[in-house]
Design a protein around this motif. Structure first.
Motif, short mmCIF file in Angstrom:
data_model
loop_
_atom_site.label_atom_id
_atom_site.label_comp_id
_atom_site.label_asym_id
_atom_site.label_seq_id
_atom_site.Cartn_x
_atom_site.Cartn_y
_atom_site.Cartn_z
N LEU A 13 0.85 -1.19 0.00
CA LEU A 13 0.00 0.00 0.00
C LEU A 13 0.89 1.24 0.00
N SER A 14 0.82 2.02 -1.07
CA SER A 14 1.68 3.21 -1.19
C SER A 14 0.97 4.43 -0.62
N VAL A 15 1.69 5.18 0.20
CA VAL A 15 1.12 6.35 0.86
C VAL A 15 2.00 7.57 0.58
N CYS A 16 1.37 8.65 0.15
CA CYS A 16 2.08 9.91 -0.09
C CYS A 16 1.73 10.89 1.04
N VAL A 17 2.73 11.60 1.51
CA VAL A 17 2.54 12.57 2.58
C VAL A 17 2.40 13.97 1.98
N ILE A 18 1.27 14.61 2.24
CA ILE A 18 1.08 16.02 1.87
C ILE A 18 1.33 16.81 3.15
N GLY A 19 2.50 17.40 3.23
CA GLY A 19 2.90 17.93 4.53
C GLY A 19 3.33 19.38 4.56
N ASP A 20 3.39 19.88 5.79
CA ASP A 20 4.00 21.18 6.03
C ASP A 20 5.52 20.95 6.02
N ALA A 21 6.28 21.97 6.31
CA ALA A 21 7.74 21.85 6.24
C ALA A 21 8.27 20.74 7.14
N CYS A 22 7.70 20.64 8.34
CA CYS A 22 8.15 19.64 9.31
C CYS A 22 7.87 18.23 8.82
N PHE B 98 -3.28 8.76 1.09
CA PHE B 98 -2.54 9.98 1.40
C PHE B 98 -2.64 10.30 2.89
N LEU B 99 -1.56 10.87 3.41
CA LEU B 99 -1.54 11.45 4.75
C LEU B 99 -1.34 12.95 4.55
N ALA B 100 -1.91 13.76 5.43
CA ALA B 100 -1.72 15.21 5.34
C ALA B 100 -1.61 15.82 6.72
N SER B 101 -0.77 16.81 6.84
CA SER B 101 -0.64 17.54 8.10
C SER B 101 -2.00 18.10 8.51
N GLU B 102 -2.31 18.02 9.79
CA GLU B 102 -3.60 18.53 10.28
C GLU B 102 -3.83 19.98 9.88
N SER B 103 -2.75 20.76 9.87
CA SER B 103 -2.87 22.18 9.54
C SER B 103 -3.27 22.42 8.09
N LEU B 104 -3.14 21.39 7.25
CA LEU B 104 -3.43 21.56 5.83
C LEU B 104 -4.76 20.93 5.39
N ILE B 105 -5.36 20.13 6.27
CA ILE B 105 -6.56 19.37 5.89
C ILE B 105 -7.66 20.26 5.30
N LYS B 106 -7.94 21.36 5.94
CA LYS B 106 -9.01 22.24 5.46
C LYS B 106 -8.60 23.02 4.21
N THR B 107 -7.31 23.15 4.00
CA THR B 107 -6.80 23.92 2.86
C THR B 107 -6.81 23.11 1.57
N ILE B 108 -6.60 21.79 1.69
CA ILE B 108 -6.43 20.94 0.50
C ILE B 108 -7.60 21.02 -0.49
N GLY C 43 -12.24 8.86 -3.35
CA GLY C 43 -11.96 8.09 -2.13
C GLY C 43 -10.53 8.17 -1.66
N LYS C 44 -9.84 9.24 -2.01
CA LYS C 44 -8.44 9.37 -1.64
C LYS C 44 -8.17 10.59 -0.76
N PHE C 45 -9.21 11.10 -0.10
CA PHE C 45 -8.97 12.27 0.74
C PHE C 45 -8.01 11.89 1.87
N PRO C 46 -7.03 12.75 2.16
CA PRO C 46 -5.97 12.40 3.11
C PRO C 46 -6.45 12.14 4.53
N THR C 47 -5.73 11.25 5.20
CA THR C 47 -5.92 11.01 6.62
C THR C 47 -5.05 12.02 7.37
N PRO C 48 -5.62 12.74 8.34
CA PRO C 48 -4.81 13.76 9.04
C PRO C 48 -3.73 13.14 9.91
N VAL C 49 -2.61 13.84 9.99
CA VAL C 49 -1.50 13.41 10.84
C VAL C 49 -1.06 14.60 11.68
N ALA C 50 -0.94 14.39 12.99
CA ALA C 50 -0.56 15.47 13.91
C ALA C 50 0.95 15.60 13.96
N GLN C 51 1.41 16.70 14.52
CA GLN C 51 2.86 16.95 14.59
C GLN C 51 3.59 15.87 15.39
#
Length: 239
Positions: free
Chosen positions: A85-94, A132-142, A154-162
Motif C-alpha cells: 500500500l503506497s502512501v504519499c505525505v502532503i505535509g508542512d515543512a516539518c 494519502f496522509l496530510a498535516s492537520e494544519s493543511l486538511i481544510k486547505t487541500i 476516495g483518496k482524501f488524506p488522513t490527518p496526521v498530527a505533529q
C-alpha cells in the motif's frame, strides 16, 4: 442511512480473535491457510517477485440491500496486511522533512498549487498512490487548492498530527481493512500476503471475520459462506 461502527468502539467492546463468536473450526482454518500459502509460494508465475495478496471473500444472506441499513466499518488488524500500500505525505515543512528522512513520497502546498485544480492532473496524482496522509494544519486547505476530486475518488488524506510517527501511521493504514455493504451481498478484503507466517494470516483472518459478524444485524445467521484465497490461487472454504 448507514450504520457505522468505528474501530475504537469495536475494540472497547472487547471482541478479538479468541471471541466465542467464531463458528469456524480451527483445523479448517489452519488447513485452508496452509493450502493457500503453499499454492501462492510455490507458483511459477513469470513475475516471481510478485507477492500475492491473501483475500477473504464473504457471501451474505437474508439481507435486502434496498431496505436494510447498509453498514460500514473499519478495523486495524494485528499484522500488516498490505505492505505494498503506497502512501504519499502532503505535509508542512516539518512533515515533509520527516517524510524525506524516511524515504517516503511527499508533496507540499506549492506542489498542489501547480495542479491548478486541473481535474486530469489531480486524478493522475490520486492514481499514483493508494492513500494519502496530510498535516492537520493543511486538511481544510487541500480542498480549496485541488477541488473536490480527492474526496470523490476516495483518496482524501488522513490527518496526521505533529507528534505522530509517520512510519507507525502508515503501518496502521497498511493493517486497516474496511467492510462496506453496497448493492451486492459479496464482500472481499485483503487480510494478508503470501510472505506472512501462517499464524499471522490466521490472526488477521479471524479478527476480520469476527469484526464483520459484529456489523451484521443477525450476526452469524447472515453469513452464507466464507472463502480464503491468494490473488491467483483457488479458493479454500472456511465456512
Amino acid at each position: 442511512s448507514k450504520a457505522t461502527v468505528s474501530v475504537l468502539n469495536w475494540r472497547a467492546k472487547g471482541w478479538d480473535v479468541l471471541s466465542s463468536m467464531s463458528k469456524i473450526q480451527p483445523a479448517v482454518v489452519n488447513e485452508a491457510i496452509a493450502a493457500v500459502l503453499q499454492q501462492a509460494q510455490g507458483r511459477a508465475w513469470k513475475n516471481d517477485a510478485f507477492n500475492q495478496s491473501i483475500e477473504l471473500h464473504v457471501n451474505l444472506k437474508h439481507y435486502d440491500t434496498r431496505a436494510d441499513k447498509r453498514f460500514s466499518g473499519s478495523v486495524v488488524l494485528p499484522h500488516i496486511a498490505r505492505p505494498r500500500l503506497s502512501v504519499c505525505v502532503i505535509g508542512d515543512a516539518c512533515h515533509c522533512e520527516r517524510a524525506a528522512a524516511l524515504g517516503l513520497p511527499r508533496m507540499n502546498v506549492e506542489d498542489l498549487k501547480k495542479l491548478n485544480k486541473n481535474k486530469k492532473l489531480v486524478k493522475k496524482m490520486c492514481a499514483g498512490y493508494n492513500a494519502f496522509l496530510a498535516s492537520e494544519s493543511l486538511i481544510k486547505t487541500i480542498p480549496k487548492i485541488v477541488g473536490p476530486f480527492m474526496n470523490r475518488c476516495g483518496k482524501f488524506p488522513t490527518p496526521v498530527a505533529q507528534g505522530d510517527d509517520l512510519k507507525a501511521k502508515i503501518a496502521d493504514m497498511q493493517s486497516t481493512i474496511k467492510f462496506q455493504l453496497k448493492k451486492v451481498l459479496c464482500l472481499g478484503v485483503v487480510v494478508g500476503h503470501a510472505e506472512m507466517e501462517p499464524e499471522h494470516v490466521r490472526s488477521n483472518a479471524l479478527k476480520s471475520i469476527n469484526f464483520l459478524v459484529s456489523l451484521l444485524k443477525k450476526n452469524w445467521q447472515n453469513i452464507k459462506s466464507i472463502y480464503i484465497k491468494s490473488t491467483f490461487g483457488p479458493a479454500q472454504r472456511l465456512y
